[in-house]
Design a protein around this motif. Sequence first.
Motif, short mmCIF file in Angstrom:
data_model
loop_
_atom_site.label_atom_id
_atom_site.label_comp_id
_atom_site.label_asym_id
_atom_site.label_seq_id
_atom_site.Cartn_x
_atom_site.Cartn_y
_atom_site.Cartn_z
N PHE A 30 -0.41 8.64 5.51
CA PHE A 30 -0.81 7.62 4.55
C PHE A 30 -1.31 6.38 5.29
CE2 PHE A 30 3.65 7.14 5.54
CZ PHE A 30 3.82 5.77 5.71
N SER A 31 -1.89 5.47 4.55
CA SER A 31 -2.43 4.24 5.12
C SER A 31 -1.44 3.10 4.95
CB SER A 31 -3.75 3.88 4.44
OG SER A 31 -3.50 3.26 3.18
N PRO A 32 -1.67 1.96 5.62
CA PRO A 32 -0.80 0.80 5.41
C PRO A 32 -0.78 0.29 3.97
CG PRO A 32 -2.03 0.54 7.44
CD PRO A 32 -2.59 1.75 6.76
N TYR A 33 -1.76 0.70 3.17
CA TYR A 33 -1.77 0.33 1.75
C TYR A 33 -0.90 1.26 0.91
CZ TYR A 33 -5.99 -2.51 2.66
OH TYR A 33 -6.89 -3.44 3.12
N GLU A 34 -0.43 2.38 1.48
CA GLU A 34 0.14 3.46 0.67
C GLU A 34 1.59 3.77 1.00
OE1 GLU A 34 -3.96 5.98 -0.16
OE2 GLU A 34 -3.01 6.10 1.82
N PHE A 35 2.35 2.76 1.43
CA PHE A 35 3.78 2.96 1.63
C PHE A 35 4.45 3.27 0.29
CE2 PHE A 35 2.97 1.15 5.70
CZ PHE A 35 4.03 1.52 6.52
N GLY A 36 5.62 3.89 0.36
CA GLY A 36 6.35 4.24 -0.85
C GLY A 36 6.62 5.73 -0.90
N LYS B 169 12.98 16.42 -0.49
CA LYS B 169 13.80 16.19 0.70
C LYS B 169 13.32 14.97 1.48
CE LYS B 169 15.24 21.01 1.41
NZ LYS B 169 15.41 22.12 2.38
N LEU B 170 12.01 14.83 1.60
CA LEU B 170 11.46 13.69 2.32
C LEU B 170 11.84 12.38 1.62
CD1 LEU B 170 9.65 12.44 4.51
CD2 LEU B 170 7.69 12.82 2.99
N ASN B 171 11.64 12.34 0.31
CA ASN B 171 11.95 11.11 -0.43
C ASN B 171 13.43 10.77 -0.35
OD1 ASN B 171 9.30 10.78 -1.17
ND2 ASN B 171 9.54 11.62 -3.23
N LEU C 96 15.54 11.45 2.08
CA LEU C 96 15.86 10.91 3.40
C LEU C 96 15.33 9.49 3.56
CD1 LEU C 96 15.30 13.99 5.74
CD2 LEU C 96 17.46 12.82 5.29
N VAL C 97 14.11 9.24 3.10
CA VAL C 97 13.56 7.89 3.19
C VAL C 97 14.44 6.91 2.42
CG1 VAL C 97 11.62 6.41 2.55
CG2 VAL C 97 11.19 8.62 3.62
N GLU C 98 14.83 7.28 1.21
CA GLU C 98 15.66 6.39 0.39
C GLU C 98 17.02 6.16 1.03
OE1 GLU C 98 15.72 8.34 -3.36
OE2 GLU C 98 13.61 7.89 -3.81
N CYS C 99 17.60 7.20 1.63
CA CYS C 99 18.93 7.07 2.23
C CYS C 99 18.89 6.32 3.56
CB CYS C 99 19.54 8.45 2.44
SG CYS C 99 21.09 8.46 3.38
N GLU C 100 17.96 6.68 4.44
CA GLU C 100 17.98 6.19 5.81
C GLU C 100 17.18 4.91 6.02
OE1 GLU C 100 18.60 10.62 7.85
OE2 GLU C 100 16.91 9.36 8.46
N ILE C 101 16.13 4.72 5.21
CA ILE C 101 15.29 3.52 5.36
C ILE C 101 15.50 2.57 4.19
CG2 ILE C 101 12.92 2.66 5.45
CD1 ILE C 101 12.14 5.21 6.92
N GLY C 102 15.56 3.11 2.98
CA GLY C 102 15.67 2.26 1.80
C GLY C 102 14.30 1.90 1.29
N ASP C 103 14.06 0.63 1.10
CA ASP C 103 12.77 0.15 0.60
C ASP C 103 11.74 0.29 1.72
OD1 ASP C 103 10.72 -1.03 -0.77
OD2 ASP C 103 11.53 -3.07 -0.68
N ASP C 104 10.92 1.32 1.63
CA ASP C 104 9.99 1.65 2.71
C ASP C 104 8.66 0.93 2.48
OD1 ASP C 104 9.00 2.83 4.98
OD2 ASP C 104 8.57 4.76 4.03
N ARG C 105 8.49 -0.17 3.17
CA ARG C 105 7.27 -0.96 3.01
C ARG C 105 6.63 -1.20 4.37
NH1 ARG C 105 9.26 -6.49 0.47
NH2 ARG C 105 10.32 -5.00 -0.91
N CYS C 106 5.39 -1.66 4.35
CA CYS C 106 4.67 -1.91 5.60
C CYS C 106 5.45 -2.91 6.45
CB CYS C 106 3.27 -2.44 5.30
SG CYS C 106 2.22 -2.56 6.77
#
Length: 555
Positions: free
Chosen positions: A470-476, A524-526, A528-538
């Motif tokens: 994804f691009s820096p505009y498309e985090f989430g 599964k990806l979502n 892990l992102v929610e658990c390990e990173i949380g709010d995934d933003r640029c």
Amino acid sequence: MTTNTDDRATNRPNILILCMDQWDATMAVPEGVQFPAMKRLEARGTRFERNYCTVPICTPSRSTMWTGVHAQHTGLWDNTNFAWIGELSSEIPTIGHMLRQQGYYTAFKGKWHLSEVEQSEDTLERYGFADYQQWGDMFGAPLQGAQLDGTVAFETVDWLETKAPSLDRPWLLIGSMVNPHDIMFFRSDPIEQPEPNGAMNGLQTTKQRLGWFEQQWDVTLPPNFADDYALQPPGVRNYKQVIDQNYGRVPDDREDLWRERRNYLINCMRLVDLEFGKILDALDRQNLWDNTVVLLMSDHGEMNGAHRMAQKGAIAFDEAAIGYLTAVVPDGAQGKRTAAVSTFLDLAPTLLEFAGLSADEIKERYPHLKGRSMRSVMFDASKDGPRGSVHAPSDGGLFCWDGLNMLDPEWTATGALKELTNMGSGPRAPKDELMESMKEAGQQFGAPDWSKRNFFRTVVDGRYKLVRWFSPYEFGNPATLDELYATSDVGLYDLVNDPGELDNIGNQNHPNYNPQLVERMLRKLNALVECEIGDDRCPFDLDMFGTHEVKYRKR
């Protein structure tokens, strides 16, 4: 930070971490090549064949290794050599801080690469480590492995033989080497020349005229060398382009040069293995094996000719993303290999469990740690582990890429990246000067194209690997299949039937495309992102260059 020095400390093992840099753990090593230290540890312990770094480049990976949190939370999402990256905050607890709280003495030798360091043995005290080398850091400049790894080994051995016996508590010692990282700057032939504005132009080294490096092995090309990239995501081709620009391109018809590169990597590995062997000999002399956990690991991999690529960074293939890991523990499994998925996010909770804390205590005392202890697998390598394995796929492991240095090869070709890269050994400029230099670069070169999809989030569950580009505009976290393909380029690989990752079954034009499988891996990806990173933003300000204008398109 407070220190717990209760009686339990006397029953807990010492911990020795030996770290190398940029070894391709997937490589089929030719017959006759000897890595005595590595093989000795593998014979005494468990090798993790599916251990992934959290970011396949030095600074971000090491920031996670030593803190237990993803690079988005350390602020080190790219190497410190670039103007847009600062240093690790001393407010972020490291494994040095955390193990000191459990009564350990903690020390560090060798490559740090997370901050500016003074020439003082006490320079890492703010990060929870004592006894650093007085002569300063060694981030991995050209030939620093050959130059300085021997000195790190000497200091590590000296510490084991003079400091360790004087301690009245268990200890953690990290001995961190550079090699086989010297491959980063290796030029196999004058034809392998970076572009004039390439960020690494002028830093190339050739094979040393030493008998050690003249040794030729029966090196073959990797099985996945010939990749036509036909159904691969555009990010794969982008990586190939940016590496060729900055480090030099090996012509497709010069397979001999790819073999030469692989041969050089082996000889660099032999060199650092020799230094590790000196440290293992010190463990013998001090009779430390019965009460010391020994981990040998590499912060990330090296593409090493796979897919006709070199280096590491903005690429999710196993050659770059797997971080070598072998664990030797007292009374643990010996001579075993495990397929359990793990990541370097798991290092901190694993060490804390060895230090005497239960899973509940780790969660209570260190709620910011989202990794999972792999201690049980080190005693029984047949276990699938808390993240699952190829035998029982489960949640899987997460690794990422947000590195600005490889986002836009056309912008790089203007000379902008070279202007903002410091590969020297001198002190970094102050933060305000670095920020001003980025504004000046924006005026001269413009900004990178922020719409390029060359960042990624990757989940590996043991059987499959899903890569969301994804691009820096498309985090989430895209919630549906339609949203995924609208905001991402997708890679999906069957690691059992396609271990070389040549067949992107996530491409909707592939005959084996399976939307249900993509959806399952996306969940599964979502998760892990929610658990390990949380709010995934640029992690950076898109206005850092003072403009969004892509000037190179007007030239």
